[in-house]
Every structure is written in C-alpha cells, then in structure tokens.
Design an enzyme around this catalytic site. Structure first.
Site, PDB file in Angstrom:
ATOM      1  N   HIS A  99       7.297 -11.301   7.434  1.00 49.01           N
ATOM      2  CA  HIS A  99       6.975 -10.295   8.457  1.00 49.01           C
ATOM      3  C   HIS A  99       7.563 -10.827   9.765  1.00 49.01           C
ATOM      4  CE1 HIS A  99       3.386 -10.094   5.776  1.00 49.01           C
ATOM      5  NE2 HIS A  99       3.319  -8.824   6.082  1.00 49.01           N
ATOM      6  N   ASP A 102       5.569 -13.576  11.361  1.00 47.11           N
ATOM      7  CA  ASP A 102       5.472 -14.867  10.655  1.00 47.11           C
ATOM      8  C   ASP A 102       6.483 -15.859  11.194  1.00 47.11           C
ATOM      9  OD1 ASP A 102       3.819 -13.448   8.922  1.00 47.11           O
ATOM     10  OD2 ASP A 102       5.441 -13.086   7.485  1.00 47.11           O
TER      11      ASP A 102
HETATM   12  C1  XLS Z   1      -1.344  -7.419   2.226  1.00 44.38           C
HETATM   13  C2  XLS Z   1       0.018  -7.177   1.793  1.00 44.38           C
HETATM   14  C3  XLS Z   1       1.117  -7.659   2.723  1.00 44.38           C
HETATM   15  C4  XLS Z   1       2.444  -7.038   2.375  1.00 44.38           C
HETATM   16  C5  XLS Z   1       3.470  -7.136   3.430  1.00 44.38           C
HETATM   17  O1  XLS Z   1      -2.288  -7.238   1.481  1.00 44.38           O
HETATM   18  O2  XLS Z   1       0.148  -7.720   0.515  1.00 44.38           O
HETATM   19  O3  XLS Z   1       1.180  -9.034   2.745  1.00 44.38           O
HETATM   20  O4  XLS Z   1       2.982  -7.580   1.200  1.00 44.38           O
HETATM   21  O5  XLS Z   1       3.033  -6.652   4.642  1.00 44.38           O
END
Ligand code: XLS
Ligand code: CA
Ligand code: CA
Length: 444
Positions: A99, A102
């Site tokens: 993301h 991150d």
């Molecule tokens: C959260 C999601 C997230 C997505 C990406 O539950 O899994 O991590 O994979 O935003």
C-alpha cells in the site's frame, strides 16, 4: 551489513530435512504440470505485514522486534526497503505487494506525502534493477487515516472522494513506474454502518464512477496492469460493498466494469463471508475472473480476519486445484497477506512463516496436479452429471427444452433413481493423495 546476515539464502533440502531455514517441498526449479514451481506459484511478500506491521492489536502495543526499529520517518522507510530486498533475495520470492502508506510516511499535506512516495519509489526502482523480485501489485490505503472515517470513494463527503481520487491517481502512476502487474482495490471502508444515515444508491453509483475514472486514468498514462477487486464482507465496516465474488460481479456488471476487472481472492475474507476459500476461487474461475490470490488462512475459533500464514494443506490443495484448473494465475500471484502471530515477535519468525507458507502451497500444487492428472474428481463429477449428456438433460443443456417438454418427460417417469454423492469417500481419496504424493521417506 545486512539485516538478515545470520541467515543464508533459503534452499530446497527435501521433505526429510529438519533444517528450519530450508524448504522441504518448495523447489523453485522443479517442474509440475509443465511449469516450474516458481512459475506456477508466483509467491509474493506483503510489505505491510512483514516490514511495516508492529504486532499491535486492539488490546496491546506493538511488540515486534525488528532490526530497523530504532529509526524513524524517512530513515525508517529507507531501512525497510533495504531489509525488504534482502529478505526477498533470502527467500527467493519473485514478487512483493504494498500500500502507499506502507512504503513511505504520510506528510503534512498530500503534496508532501507524494514527495515522500517519489523518493522511496525511486529507491525501490533502483533496487529492482538488480533484484529478481518484481511488483505483483500496489494499492492505496484508504482506510487508516481519520479522513476516511466515512469511507473513501463511497464517502458522503465529496472532499474525501476527491482525496481518494488523488491517491489512486498517484497509485496508478507508481504502478506504471514500477511495472506493477496488477493494481488492487480493497474497499476497506467502502461500505456502511447503518442505513439510517446512508444513501446506499448514491454511494454505490459514486463507487462505480470512481472505478471508471481509475480505468480512464490508467488508459491516459498507458498503464496496462490488470485491475483487481478484493472482496471482503465486513471489517472494518459492518457491511462492505464488495462482499464476496458473487456480489462483486453483480456490482461490476451493473456499472459496466466487468470486462476490466478480475478478483483478488483472500482465503480469510472468503471464510468471513461464510464461504470456503475454494468456493470463492471456483466462483471467480468459472466466470473467467480469477485474477490473483491473497494466500493466508483464518482461524475457526476466532471470528475475525486473523491473516495467518497458510499451513492447512487441505486448503492449499483445494486452492491449487482451482488455480491449476484456471490454467494458472497468469499475471496474478500468491501473495502472503499474512502476519506472524503476536507471540512470534523475533525477526527470524518472518522466515519461518514464509517458509511454512511456501512449502504448504508447494504441497498443495503437487497434490492438486496429481488429482487432476488422474482425473479423480473430474471423472466422478462428470459421471455424476451424466444425465445432462443425453435425453432430456441434453435437451435442457442445448436450450431445446421448455416446461411443456419437462412436464411430458416427468409424466412418463416411473420411479426416479438418485445416486450417492459419496463425499466421505472423496475426502478419503484426497487424504490418500495428500499422504502418498508427499511420502518420500522419514525424517533424518
Ligand atoms: C485487509 C485486506 C488488505 C488488502 C489490501 O483485510 O486484506 O490488506 O489486501 O488493501
Ligand atoms: Ca488482502
Ligand atoms: Ca485480510
């Protein structure tokens, strides 16, 4: 000086190895079904859990011990990039995902945030020149910051909607810059808490418009990655709009988006929606919409999104069965959207966890491949539906039957004969395959 100097590159040592830092089943070069395991499995590391996550939960503070903990801000972000590429190499993992938040800290303004991102992205791009690890997908985090309290592209607040647009615009630019094979939309807060304060129709229409704007912008800048929707029924919202594959498909069809999106299916989200992992994979596959996979598992005793590393071989086998039947993952991958448990706070646990996940999917691949080769399930299923290959069944399938034809047939029937579905036997057969395909000796 690296962050994981005490660990050598993880090698395949075979099922009998007791070396905790070795693969027991994942042998990247070994061919299964005409492709190497590396090509079939397309593993990916999730940046957020592995490099950014600190182990905090609603009851306790962060507790992960990471060799980059002493740093802050952009220095911390840069150290994480260094650590990430070191771990990618140690694990020989072909992909990673992130993301925006991150990889770089948010600034005081959108412009500053974007500058931070640019700096880190150019560092990542440099690392990628000499690394084998590529970007499977990136996404915009539109759920963490308080501004997204009422959602992002489904917010009641048009300023927030615009901010979300700016974030995805930037995300698509980064995707192009780094050659991301996919771009993911997970609607974390795209949903609602109560209908008492919600204009459901406007929110859904706006979400549809938002995805069209994303497609238009990708086209404008020449970004050709695959767009993926990641369904999840709830958490953090009570009701998330892309609840599961079936409702996601209905949404995409209604808003004329289905030709441009596939699904990123996460195991733990499937179970939260009251489905099995393989149900979601199958539903997407038969509709030509299986794009990529977030490889993790939930916990039957805990009702939430625990994002555990996948170790359940039954589940990895049935997942790989769907993936092989899909002709592979194509430009998708198996992304470990999984975090080590809070009690596993040492940096070495990151390696143990990924090794466990990679081995579990390697076993699943081998067993699923053999099941398909031997036609075990296929033969049973085609026999079970054989009434649709002849007579009245064939007329139904060929669109030649109507209620008059069905009634005539039914009136002429004597006793109707059904046959057992034999599910206990089928499960026993899968167990046999699980044990036999991998039985290559005892422990040494
Ligand atoms: C959260 C999601 C997230 C997505 C990406 O539950 O899994 O991590 O994979 O935003
Ligand atoms: Ca996910
Ligand atoms: Ca999750």
């Amino acid at each position: 000086m690296g962050y994981f100097d005490h660990i050598n590159t993880i090698q395949y040592e075979g099922a009998q190895s007791l070396n905790p830092f070795a693969f027991k089943h994942y042998n990247p070069e070994e061919k299964i079904g005409g492709k190497t395991m590396e090509e079939q499995l397309r593993f990916s590391i999730a940046y957020w859990h592995t490099f950014t996550g600190d182990g905090s939960d609603p009851f306790g503070a962060g507790n992960m011990q990471r060799p980059w903990d002493h740093l802050q801000g952009m220095d911390l972000a840069k150290a994480r990039v260094e650590a990430a590429f070191e771990l990618f190499e140690k694990l020989n993992v072909p992909y990673f995902c992130f993301h925006d938040v991150d990889i770089a800290p948010e600034g005081h303004s959108l412009a500053e945030t974007n500058r931070n991102l640019d700096e880190i992205v150019s560092m990542i791009k440099d690392y990628m020149k000499s690394s084998n690890t590529k970007l499977l997908w990136n996404t915009a985090n539109m759920f963490k910051h308080p501004r997204f309290v009422h959602g992002a592209a489904s917010s009641n607040n048009a300023d927030v909607y615009a901010y979300a647009g700016a974030k995805v615009k930037k995300g698509l630019e980064l995707a192009k810059e780094l050659g991301a094979e996919n771009y993911v939309f997970w609607g974390g807060r795209e949903g609602y808490e109560t209908l008492l304060n919600t204009d459901l129709k406007l929110e859904l229409d706006n979400l549809g418009r938002f995805y069209h704007m994303a497609l238009d912008y990708a086209k404008e800048i020449g970004y050709n990655g695959q767009f993926l929707i990641e369904p999840k029924p709830q958490e953090p919202t009570k009701h998330q709009y892309d609840f599961d594959v079936a409702s996601g498909m209905a949404f995409l069809q209604k808003y004329d988006l289905s030709d441009h999106f596939k699904f990123n299916i996460e195991a733990n989200h499937a179970t939260l929606a009251g489905h099995t992992f393989e149900h979601e994979l199958r539903y997407a596959r038969i509709n030509g919409m299986l794009g990529s996979v977030d490889a993790n598992q939930g916990d039957t005793l805990l009702g939430w999104d625990t994002d555990e590393f996948p170790t359940d071989l039954y589940s990895t086998t049935l997942a790989m069965y769907e993936i092989l039947k899909n002709g592979g993952l194509h430009q998708g991958g198996l992304n470990f959207d999984a975090k080590v448990r809070r009690g596993s706070f040492e940096a070495d646990d990151l390696l143990h966890a990924h090794i466990a996940g990679m081995d579990s999917f390697a076993v699943g691949l081998k067993v699923a491949h053999q099941l398909i080769e031997d036609g075990v399930l296929d033969d049973f299923v085609s026999e079970r539906y054989s009434s649709f290959t002849q007579g009245i069944g064939q007329q139904v399938v060929e669109g030649k039957a109507d209620f008059h034809v069905l009634e005539k047939h039914a009136l002429e029937l004597g006793t109707i004969e059904n046959h057992s579905g034999r599910q206990e036997w089928l499960k026993a057969v899968i167990n046999q395959y699980l044990l036999n395909v991998n039985a290559d000796g005892g422990l040494k």
